[in-house]
Design a protein around this motif. Structure first.
Motif, mmCIF file in Angstrom:
data_model
loop_
_atom_site.group_PDB
_atom_site.id
_atom_site.type_symbol
_atom_site.label_atom_id
_atom_site.label_comp_id
_atom_site.label_asym_id
_atom_site.label_seq_id
_atom_site.Cartn_x
_atom_site.Cartn_y
_atom_site.Cartn_z
ATOM 1 N N MET A 1 37.142 29.148 26.458
ATOM 2 C CA MET A 1 37.124 28.351 27.905
ATOM 3 C C MET A 1 37.118 29.396 28.938
ATOM 4 O O MET A 1 37.981 30.441 28.809
ATOM 5 N N LEU A 2 36.348 29.180 30.156
ATOM 6 C CA LEU A 2 36.384 29.999 31.224
ATOM 7 C C LEU A 2 37.222 29.180 32.178
ATOM 8 O O LEU A 2 36.986 28.174 32.598
ATOM 9 N N ILE A 3 38.548 29.848 32.529
ATOM 10 C CA ILE A 3 39.765 29.482 33.410
ATOM 11 C C ILE A 3 39.652 29.898 34.799
ATOM 12 O O ILE A 3 39.701 31.123 34.817
ATOM 13 N N GLY A 4 39.329 29.148 35.745
ATOM 14 C CA GLY A 4 39.464 29.697 37.333
ATOM 15 C C GLY A 4 40.546 29.557 38.138
ATOM 16 O O GLY A 4 41.007 28.331 38.079
ATOM 17 N N VAL A 5 40.970 30.602 38.741
ATOM 18 C CA VAL A 5 42.199 30.374 39.766
ATOM 19 C C VAL A 5 41.797 30.826 40.902
ATOM 20 O O VAL A 5 41.604 32.053 41.451
ATOM 21 N N PRO A 6 41.594 29.820 41.975
ATOM 22 C CA PRO A 6 41.211 30.153 43.453
ATOM 23 C C PRO A 6 42.372 30.381 44.072
ATOM 24 O O PRO A 6 43.483 29.923 43.787
ATOM 25 N N LYS A 7 42.211 31.117 45.441
ATOM 26 C CA LYS A 7 43.475 31.320 46.162
ATOM 27 C C LYS A 7 43.511 29.843 46.886
ATOM 28 O O LYS A 7 42.572 29.417 47.192
ATOM 29 N N GLU A 8 44.797 29.769 47.037
ATOM 30 C CA GLU A 8 45.282 28.368 47.931
ATOM 31 C C GLU A 8 44.794 28.701 49.238
ATOM 32 O O GLU A 8 45.185 29.527 49.913
ATOM 33 N N VAL A 9 44.345 27.365 49.833
ATOM 34 C CA VAL A 9 43.863 27.367 51.058
ATOM 35 C C VAL A 9 44.379 26.352 51.875
ATOM 36 O O VAL A 9 44.489 26.443 53.232
ATOM 37 N N LYS A 10 45.541 25.521 51.491
ATOM 38 C CA LYS A 10 46.290 24.828 52.051
ATOM 39 C C LYS A 10 47.008 25.742 53.278
ATOM 40 O O LYS A 10 47.796 26.910 52.865
ATOM 41 N N PRO A 11 47.442 25.426 54.734
ATOM 42 C CA PRO A 11 48.135 26.079 55.409
ATOM 43 C C PRO A 11 49.602 26.641 54.955
ATOM 44 O O PRO A 11 50.361 25.700 54.348
ATOM 45 N N GLN A 12 49.887 27.776 55.116
ATOM 46 C CA GLN A 12 51.283 28.318 54.608
ATOM 47 C C GLN A 12 51.498 28.118 53.150
ATOM 48 O O GLN A 12 52.505 27.943 52.727
ATOM 49 N N VAL A 34 38.977 34.040 35.372
ATOM 50 C CA VAL A 34 38.397 34.726 36.776
ATOM 51 C C VAL A 34 39.317 34.229 37.856
ATOM 52 O O VAL A 34 39.701 32.824 38.039
ATOM 53 N N VAL A 35 39.737 34.935 38.721
ATOM 54 C CA VAL A 35 40.812 35.025 39.671
ATOM 55 C C VAL A 35 40.120 35.280 40.949
ATOM 56 O O VAL A 35 39.505 36.455 41.156
ATOM 57 N N GLN A 36 40.350 34.760 41.951
ATOM 58 C CA GLN A 36 39.845 35.060 43.267
ATOM 59 C C GLN A 36 40.796 35.976 43.810
ATOM 60 O O GLN A 36 42.003 36.227 43.793
ATOM 61 N N SER A 37 40.032 36.938 44.504
ATOM 62 C CA SER A 37 40.735 38.039 45.035
ATOM 63 C C SER A 37 41.604 37.753 46.037
ATOM 64 O O SER A 37 41.778 36.878 46.885
ATOM 65 N N ARG A 38 42.836 38.396 45.920
ATOM 66 C CA ARG A 38 44.255 38.193 46.816
ATOM 67 C C ARG A 38 44.853 36.804 46.531
ATOM 68 O O ARG A 38 45.948 36.329 47.302
ATOM 69 N N ALA A 39 44.404 36.277 45.484
ATOM 70 C CA ALA A 39 45.373 34.865 45.262
ATOM 71 C C ALA A 39 46.668 34.912 44.950
ATOM 72 O O ALA A 39 47.287 34.178 45.241
ATOM 73 N N ILE A 57 38.017 39.459 38.770
ATOM 74 C CA ILE A 57 38.553 39.373 39.755
ATOM 75 C C ILE A 57 37.031 39.170 40.778
ATOM 76 O O ILE A 57 36.123 39.749 40.657
ATOM 77 N N VAL A 58 36.880 38.106 41.358
ATOM 78 C CA VAL A 58 35.960 37.769 42.208
ATOM 79 C C VAL A 58 36.257 37.658 43.717
ATOM 80 O O VAL A 58 37.396 37.123 44.011
ATOM 81 N N GLU A 59 35.402 37.378 44.513
ATOM 82 C CA GLU A 59 35.838 37.634 45.992
ATOM 83 C C GLU A 59 35.779 36.038 46.756
ATOM 84 O O GLU A 59 37.013 35.751 47.448
ATOM 85 N N GLU A 63 32.185 31.074 43.565
ATOM 86 C CA GLU A 63 31.902 31.500 42.226
ATOM 87 C C GLU A 63 32.809 30.856 41.207
ATOM 88 O O GLU A 63 32.438 30.612 40.097
ATOM 89 N N ILE A 64 34.213 30.661 41.529
ATOM 90 C CA ILE A 64 34.997 30.241 40.725
ATOM 91 C C ILE A 64 34.633 28.920 40.199
ATOM 92 O O ILE A 64 34.696 28.437 39.123
ATOM 93 N N PHE A 65 34.307 27.968 41.350
ATOM 94 C CA PHE A 65 34.338 26.560 41.140
ATOM 95 C C PHE A 65 32.783 26.361 40.441
ATOM 96 O O PHE A 65 32.553 25.552 39.685
ATOM 97 N N ALA A 66 31.881 27.533 40.439
ATOM 98 C CA ALA A 66 30.465 27.293 39.893
ATOM 99 C C ALA A 66 30.435 27.426 38.503
ATOM 100 O O ALA A 66 29.860 26.980 37.706
ATOM 101 N N ARG A 67 31.294 28.577 38.117
ATOM 102 C CA ARG A 67 31.616 29.098 36.642
ATOM 103 C C ARG A 67 32.456 28.423 35.777
ATOM 104 O O ARG A 67 32.443 28.222 34.739
#
Length: 372
Positions: A1-12, A34-39, A57-59, A63-67
């Motif tokens: 399985m391909l697991i994606g970890v995005p950087k959190e975008v909720k304030p603070q 796949v982990v978003q850069s600076r997550a 690592i992707v920017e 890409e994370i949600f797409a893959r």
């Protein structure tokens, strides 16, 4: 399985859904991450830490949600993230859907499989993926409340534990569960006068066994809440009905009767809050006043101690992430009734009854939803 970890975008929000240790474990099981850069930068985890553990690592999040087959996060997906969810995707994170009709509508429309940390149950009872953050939030609530009692913050200018010859602050905790007991640890340790309002005789006995005379318990009723809240210097809202909106136990009228400069820390704000005067705030702007009462209603309190919170949370979530990845979502849910309790939305069906009841959706039992 391909697991994606995005950087959190909720304030603070600085926490991250997987640590490099988790990445290494999942790689050992044959999965890709796949982990978003600076997550992880908010908790001291660099992109190189993740690369060293075997992650790509992707920017950007697109890409994370797409893959990714499965998205592992911390906080509920924000509106922009919800637009990127796919019908064949698994979302594993905190959701807190009952007070959030917009999020529920978007998750239902996405067709994704959405599993909420906060409703996954434990083999011996309890909520094992909520517990670590409840422990953190309970302890933080006293730190935050003590700060808010300072005059410069709008409080009455009280030191929580007092000093010789001067009485300590009176701390009233509504709810004797995980949040309430960890709040009591901090409050009693600081020398405050602590009362916990609770309905369960077994919980009250456990509190008495744990704290002895350092913490008093009272049966939680309308009358006792009114008496104790109006006498309190600091009120901690620690009530929880799993998956459901928090009951409004502190009315607008009761807030009017509270001491000027007293403080409410509403830890239940993720589920809508237990005071009628509560509304979500952020770490950047955490407080406001109603009738001279300071309200602290930060909706992601553990994010303030993001490193501690990240490691505590991922220690608890990783075994479930591994199970979902190894078995696939359907078999993992069929095999584990406790993980299945975490299923809130399945391909357009609401499969958590408290959420369905709160938001007027038809409830579909999880196994029936999967069979359909």
């Amino acid at each position: 399985m391909l697991i994606g970890v995005p950087k959190e975008v909720k304030p603070q929000e600085y926490r991250v859904g997987l640590t490099p240790t988790g990445v290494r474990e999942l790689r050992h099981h044959g999965h890709e991450i796949v982990v978003q850069s600076r997550a992880g930068e908010g908790v001291g985890l660099s992109d190189d830490h993740y690369r060293g553990a075997g992650a790509e690592i992707v920017e950007g999040p697109e890409e994370i949600f797409a893959r990714a087959d499965m998205i592992v996060k911390v906080k509920e997906p924000q509106a922009a993230e919800r637009k990127m969810l796919r019908p064949d995707q698994v979302l594993f994170t905190y959701l807190h859907l009952a007070p959030d009709a917009d999020q529920a509508r978007d998750l239902v429309a996405s067709g994704a499989v959405c599993i909420a940390y906060e409703t996954v149950t434990g083999a011996r009872g309890g909520l094992p993926l909520l517990a670590p953050m409840s422990q953190v939030a309970g302890r933080m609530s006293i730190q935050a409340g003590a700060h808010c009692l300072e005059k410069r913050q709008g409080g009455m200018g009280l030191l929580l534990g007092g000093v010789p010859g001067v009485a300590p602050a009176r701390v009233v905790i509504i709810g004797g569960g995980m949040v309430g007991q960890h709040a009591a640890v901090m409050a009693a340790g600081a020398g405050a006068d602590v009362v916990i309002l609770e309905k369960s005789p077994e919980t009250m006995q456990a509190i008495d066994n744990r704290f002895g005379a350092r913490v008093k318990t009272l049966y939680s009723s309308r009358g006792s809440i009114e008496d104790e809240v109006t006498a309190a210097d600091l009120v901690i809202g620690a009530v929880l009905v799993p998956g459901a909106a928090a009951p409004k136990l502190i009315s607008r009228e009761l807030v009017e009767q509270m001491k000027k400069g007293s403080v409410i820390v509403d830890v239940a704000i993720d589920q809508g809050g237990c005071a009628e005067t509560s509304h979500p705030t952020t770490h950047a702007d955490p407080t406001y006043q109603v009738d001279g009462v300071v309200h602290y209603c930060v909706a992601n309190m553990p994010g303030g101690v993001a490193r501690t919170s990240t490691f505590a949370l991922t220690n608890a979530t990783l075994p479930f992430v591994v199970a979902l990845a190894d078995k696939g979502v359907r078999r993992a849910l069929e095999d584990d009734p406790h993980l299945r309790d975490g299923l809130n939305v399945y391909h357009g069906h609401v499969t958590c009854k408290p959420v369905a009841d709160a938001l007027n959706y038809d409830y579909v039992e999880p196994l029936l939803a999967m069979a359909a």
